[in-house]
Structures are given as C-alpha cells and as structure tokens.
Design a protein around this motif. Sequence first.
Motif, mmCIF file in Angstrom:
data_model
loop_
_atom_site.group_PDB
_atom_site.id
_atom_site.type_symbol
_atom_site.label_atom_id
_atom_site.label_comp_id
_atom_site.label_asym_id
_atom_site.label_seq_id
_atom_site.Cartn_x
_atom_site.Cartn_y
_atom_site.Cartn_z
ATOM 1 N N THR A 111 22.728 -17.729 17.626
ATOM 2 C CA THR A 111 22.310 -19.122 17.130
ATOM 3 C C THR A 111 22.999 -20.604 16.306
ATOM 4 O OG1 THR A 111 20.625 -17.098 17.391
ATOM 5 C CG2 THR A 111 19.534 -19.494 17.056
ATOM 6 N N LEU A 112 23.322 -19.950 15.487
ATOM 7 C CA LEU A 112 23.525 -20.720 14.284
ATOM 8 C C LEU A 112 24.847 -21.609 14.944
ATOM 9 C CD1 LEU A 112 23.015 -18.862 11.040
ATOM 10 C CD2 LEU A 112 21.714 -20.632 12.241
ATOM 11 N N VAL A 113 25.539 -20.692 15.618
ATOM 12 C CA VAL A 113 26.726 -21.148 16.145
ATOM 13 C C VAL A 113 26.698 -22.910 16.835
ATOM 14 C CG1 VAL A 113 29.307 -21.132 17.124
ATOM 15 C CG2 VAL A 113 28.341 -19.816 15.458
ATOM 16 N N ALA A 114 25.552 -22.283 18.188
ATOM 17 C CA ALA A 114 24.959 -22.653 18.960
ATOM 18 C C ALA A 114 24.313 -24.187 18.512
ATOM 19 C CB ALA A 114 23.894 -22.320 19.873
ATOM 20 N N ALA A 115 23.496 -23.892 17.999
ATOM 21 C CA ALA A 115 23.156 -25.867 16.712
ATOM 22 C C ALA A 115 23.908 -26.068 16.797
ATOM 23 C CB ALA A 115 22.220 -24.618 16.186
ATOM 24 N N ALA A 116 24.887 -25.588 15.771
ATOM 25 C CA ALA A 116 25.998 -26.774 15.334
ATOM 26 C C ALA A 116 26.853 -27.282 16.274
ATOM 27 C CB ALA A 116 26.506 -25.513 14.237
ATOM 28 N N GLU A 117 27.546 -26.966 16.798
ATOM 29 C CA GLU A 117 28.079 -27.077 18.069
ATOM 30 C C GLU A 117 26.889 -28.259 18.950
ATOM 31 O OE1 GLU A 117 29.525 -24.021 20.843
ATOM 32 O OE2 GLU A 117 31.677 -23.736 19.167
ATOM 33 N N ASP A 118 25.800 -28.173 18.996
ATOM 34 C CA ASP A 118 25.474 -29.583 19.449
ATOM 35 C C ASP A 118 25.291 -30.257 18.712
ATOM 36 O OD1 ASP A 118 23.668 -30.625 21.366
ATOM 37 O OD2 ASP A 118 21.583 -30.909 19.853
ATOM 38 N N GLU A 119 25.749 -30.540 17.743
ATOM 39 C CA GLU A 119 26.150 -31.813 16.945
ATOM 40 C C GLU A 119 27.130 -31.970 16.494
ATOM 41 O OE1 GLU A 119 22.709 -32.394 13.290
ATOM 42 O OE2 GLU A 119 21.331 -30.869 14.639
ATOM 43 N N ILE A 120 28.022 -31.247 16.793
ATOM 44 C CA ILE A 120 29.580 -30.921 16.437
ATOM 45 C C ILE A 120 30.313 -32.316 17.616
ATOM 46 C CG2 ILE A 120 32.027 -29.683 16.232
ATOM 47 C CD1 ILE A 120 30.269 -27.777 14.944
#
Length: 759
Positions: free
Chosen positions: A495-504
Amino acid sequence: MAKSLVRSTWAIVAVLTAPLLGARPRPAVQASTALANVRAFAKLYGYIRFFHPSDAASDLDWDKFAVFGVGRVRDAPSRDVLRTRLEELFRPIAPTLQIYSEGVTPAAPWRPPDTNGLKPVAWQHLGVRLDWSKASPYRSLRLNRGVAVPAEGQGFGTIVQSIDAAALVGKRVRLRAQVRLAPGGHGASGHLWLRVDRANNQRGFFENMDDRPITSEQWRAFDITGVVDRDARQVVFGVFLAGVGTLLVDDFELTVENSDGSRSPVSIANPGFEAAENLVGWFARSPGYDFAVTTDGVAEGKRALRISTHTDTLSGALFDARPAPGETVDRTLGGGLRARIPLTLWSDSLGTLPHSAPDTLERLARALETVRFVVDDPQDERTRLAAMLIAWNVFEHFYPYFDVVKVDWEAQLDSGLASARAARDGATLLHSLNRLVARLQDGHGRVYHPRYSPDGFLPIRMEWIEGQAVVTASGDSLVQRGDAVVAIDGTPVTTLVAAAEDEISGSPQWKRWRATTEVVGAGRRGTPVRLSLERQGRQLDVTVTRGPGRRFPSSDEPPIAALAPGIMYVDLSRATWDEIRPRLDALAAARGIVFDLRGYPAGNHIILTHLLSGPDTSHWMQIPRIIYPDHERPTGFELQGWALQPAVPHIAGRVAFLTDGRAISYAESVMGFVEGERLGVIVGQASAGTNGNVNPFSVPGGYTIQWTGMRVVKHDGTQHHLIGVRATVRVERTRRGVMAGRDEVLEAGLRVAERRGGL
C-alpha cells in the motif's frame, strides 16, 4: 493612440489598488466559478511572463503578482467582471494586450506610426532560465536587451569559518542563522552550508541547502542539522549568496545535541558580526562579490553581514529564430475569454512602446507589497493556487518530453488548481505539487519544502525483489539482510509503495527504486518507526529510528579490488578519479574489468576516454530553442555532447558494466557511452531513463521544484527518456541470494569479464 493607452493604464492601476483601501468584501462565488477564474488568470500569466517582452513585465516580481492576481480574480461573478479584473492586472505591464470575448474579432494590433530608429524586442529561450544563481546551460534573453548576471568568478559569494571537531565527533550539531534576501535581485538565493572534513582529506557530512534555497525577503531563521563523523578533523560552515542580488545574514548559532535531547552552544567567532573590525573570525574572498558589515535593517544587535554581487550584462541573440515584428498570438483563456498577446514590441531609448504612465509601475509595486507576507505562507489559499499555476506554466511551455509522455496537460491545470484549493495546509500542497510533477514522468522531478519534506529515513536499504520489499543493507542490528519488510507502522508495504509511486515522477523502474529506497518509511528525523518483518518464515516487529539517510554501497567489495587473477573491480559510485588514475596501468593490463555503476558516479567519467577507440562526435543533449508558447512551432535544438577523445593507456580487456534502475542522470550519461559506443557488456537491469541538466525553480510558499530542462537521446538519436540503458545480460537478484550474502549481478558481471558461460 499611445496617449490613450497611457491614460487607460493609469486608470486601471487606480482601480487595481482600490480594493486594498477598505472596500467591502464581495459575496463568495461558487467553487467552480472561482477555479475557472483562476484558470483564466493562470493561462494569461504564463503567456505574459514568458513571451510578452515589455520592460515592465521583465522587471516584475512574478511570485507576488501571482498571489495578488489570484486574490483579485477568484471571486469575479461574471465574464465581464473577470475580463475587467484581468485588464486591471495585466495592462500596466502589457499595455497592448487585448482581452476579448469568444466570437468577437479583436482590433488590429497596435504599432507605432513610425518605426524608424526603433528596435524590436522579443523573447528567446534556450530551454528556460528561471534561476541565475547557479551555473546552467539554459538561457532566457530578450533581443536588444541585456540581463544582469554574476560577474566572472565561481558564481557564488561565501564566508567561511572552521572549528576543531574533537569535542563534536559522533554528535548531532545544528547550524542556524537569520537570513533574508534584499528586494530587487535577479534569480538570487541564499544558502547556509555545513561540512565535516574527515581524515585523509575525505569529506564527511555536507549540506548546502541546494534543494531548499533561501528566497524570502523577510528575516527568518534557517538551519542545517547533521552528525559529525567519528573520524572528523574539523567542522566548516558559513553562508553564501548565489546569483545576482544582496543577501543579509545575522545571528549565527552552532549547537550540539546532548544525550537528553537538549542543546548546548558551541563557541564560534563573531556570530552576530558585532565585532568592531570587519568580519573578524570569518574568511570571505569570492571573486565577483562584496562583503561588508551593515547597520541597516539588522535582525539582532547593531550589525549584520551584507553580501552583494558584482554584475555583468549578458546580451545578444541566443539563436537566429525570432518572432516577426508585430507578431502576436491569440489564445483561449477560458470563461468565454480570449487574449491577443504581442510577442514583439518596438523600443526607443526610453523603453518598450507604448511607455507606461509615470508612477504606474510604482503603484503596481505598492499593490504587490500588500501580499509580501502572504507569498511565503502556504496556509493561504492564494499562495497555494499561485504555486500550482506557476509550476503548471513552466512545464506547459518548456518541458521537453511531451512528445513521448502522453498526458493531457490542460486537464492537469484543472485538477492541480482544484487540489491546491482543497489542500488543508502547506503539507497537503506538497503532495498536490508532487502529483503534478509525477504526471511529467521525469525522474529528476520532485518538490521540496524545508518544513514539510521528510528529513528522516529508514536505516536500511530495501529493494523490490520477487514481489517483496527485501532488505539488502542495514545500519541497524535489529534488521538483517534478507528480511522482508511486510508493513511499516501497521500499513502494508504494498500500500505504501503504491501511494508513493503516485507522487514520484519518472519511469516505472525509477519509481520503484525511489519508492523502496527513499520515500517509503520516511518521516521526521529522530522519530521511531515500527517495521513488521518476515524472517525465514517467522513474523517479528522491530522499532528503528529514522536518521539522516545513508548511502549504502552497491557491493561489499572495496571501491577498487581484484575479484580474481587478472580481473579487476571498480565501483564508479565510490572510487574517485584521483583514486582510479594511479591504477590505470593495472586496469589496462587486466584481462577483464567489472565497472559497477549501480548508483551515481563519483566524478570519474574520464575513465571513458581510456575505453574509447576513436573520438566522440555524438550530440546526445538537445536544448530546445523556444520563441512561441504552448510548444507551438518549435525552432530546433542546440546540440551538445562531451566530445571525449581517446586517452592512454587504453583498456582493451573484457569489460562488464553493472547497472540498474537507480542509475540516473550523470550515471546514464556514462552508461549512454557504454551502450552507444559499445564499450562493454551491460549487466543487470535498465537504468532510470532520465538524463539532462536539472532546472530548479521556486514557487510561492517556499517550495523548490526540480525537473529536466533538455532532451537527451541515445547516441544513435533514438529515445532514451523512460527507456534508459537496457542490460544486454539481464540479471535480477533473488531473496535467497541476498540471505546468503551473494550479489548475483556482480557474479554475472564477473562471468562476463572472465568470458565464462552460465549466464
């Protein structure tokens, strides 16, 4: 005609300043109307700022203008009122601008009755130059106009002081000072800096606020915090001015953190510049800059430091293409309005025509001063919307990859403004800006804020291996190599990786690398974080502390080592050129070499000259030449390369280069030669797919935005962006290998260097 324009401009400024003098607040308009109004302002803002060449527009404080303008237009209840307010805002700096309703034919563009003796003025952009404080290949100039740039020198003016590190080793220190820029600079920024010098001329901790430059015109305290390395010899610190302007500095303070969290002062010389003699205790000698103690407008005590710039004037044409005399563009603003914007103006000895009325710009400047404190406050909706619209405009007109990045950028303006308006505070706006930049798919793209960006990171390195976040290096004894991080503070890592990649921003391979190695788990330095681990079938929770971030080496091997008889290893992310140069004869004699570039080069790209068999003539860097908005009618590129020449001794052995998705920018410049000139076998995975000089700029609220301002292609001219340098021998690590202490990518590189099979 010119006189009537002058009279109307004077009247417009009188109207513009009237709402500041106690006018009753207007009824609120619907959110959709407010955003449509701001959208129209945003579009016109970009056209006038970057393409309308008037002297008044060139001299404007565009951050304050954006904040003030948002406040003026957002509550306009109708199209006619919106048009009036846009004219009130822009006519003082663009007297010949025409704003008209859809379906209406505007009047013919104004031109002086006699152009004899007049000179045309128009913008030329080589990329775009938004910050003159740093060395950059980008330029923005107006024809027949000059721009003030730092005089010949190193490009920054700094003061320096150093102290012995013996009492500070292993401890966390904080450097703090009061700093502000004086009004009237051009692309100037201030920077505190702190450096730890270690034994054997090695550099330890270093920070110079490069990602959070000081641009505020109000006195504010800024600080840098870092840990003094255990083999430190001295702590060196100071402040510098970059770009053209004047920097004021006062009240330096160096403190050390005690075991109970309290701070104790560290004695430094003349911290407030109160000594009777000039700059006692400080060293200041930077060509092109003046250093003096002043008694005017100090923050504390009676004196402060003033750093100011000697300037030169940069002028002349950047390239041949230019708008024709009298040329205009017509653009839709939204809300039923269009604008006709002159791209070329005529100029006499007094300035661009028609001249503004006396005191007109002074009145506008006074109006902008009403938001002087708002412009740094992201809690204010006007500032948040201004930050978003400025960022959007920079990319709209100058981002060089919209031909390969498929995104509806017009729609991003709507969603970006809505997100900025809905943002609760400055921290939420940081996420909104990062999402905007992420849509560019630019691996250099990121947004930084000194208060809201995280400064604490996990003391481990995670890599995405076989669908899991696997620990491949650890600086905490509670976490082992091969552990799978399942959750962080109770939230699943997926979940954290998916959320991070949305802002990378960037390619898929870069997004995954940056998410797992930097973004996931980041927070405030010194705060605890709970890691849920899976270790050889067992579940366990451990608590670690976020720290300043560690750069773990890609391999356990020394930076330069012998892997086997006749086989050498060089980690280009750690071995400096000064360390490589004495080993050149040994490298040339080796039958095989593994160069490791799973990271960022340590200034050692000259090694390529010892691999080349002929001169390098490739032009893989391409800076856009721009004279029209919205990427309309591109006029070509300025082509650049490194022009490397072969050098002796020549390395003729079998060569393998290791790389993967963390290799970005400078690393891809090196790897581009390996790929394009066939200098070795590439082992591992594709590099990040982002290269070219970054082009940072700041927006209201204190945010710094970084992005790529030029195109980079492969040496054969094909697309590099998002693709990267692909491995000829693709190898991925396994969790089993990590747990066993193996580096399967290095092992494959060794087999290549030894000409063995089994790949």
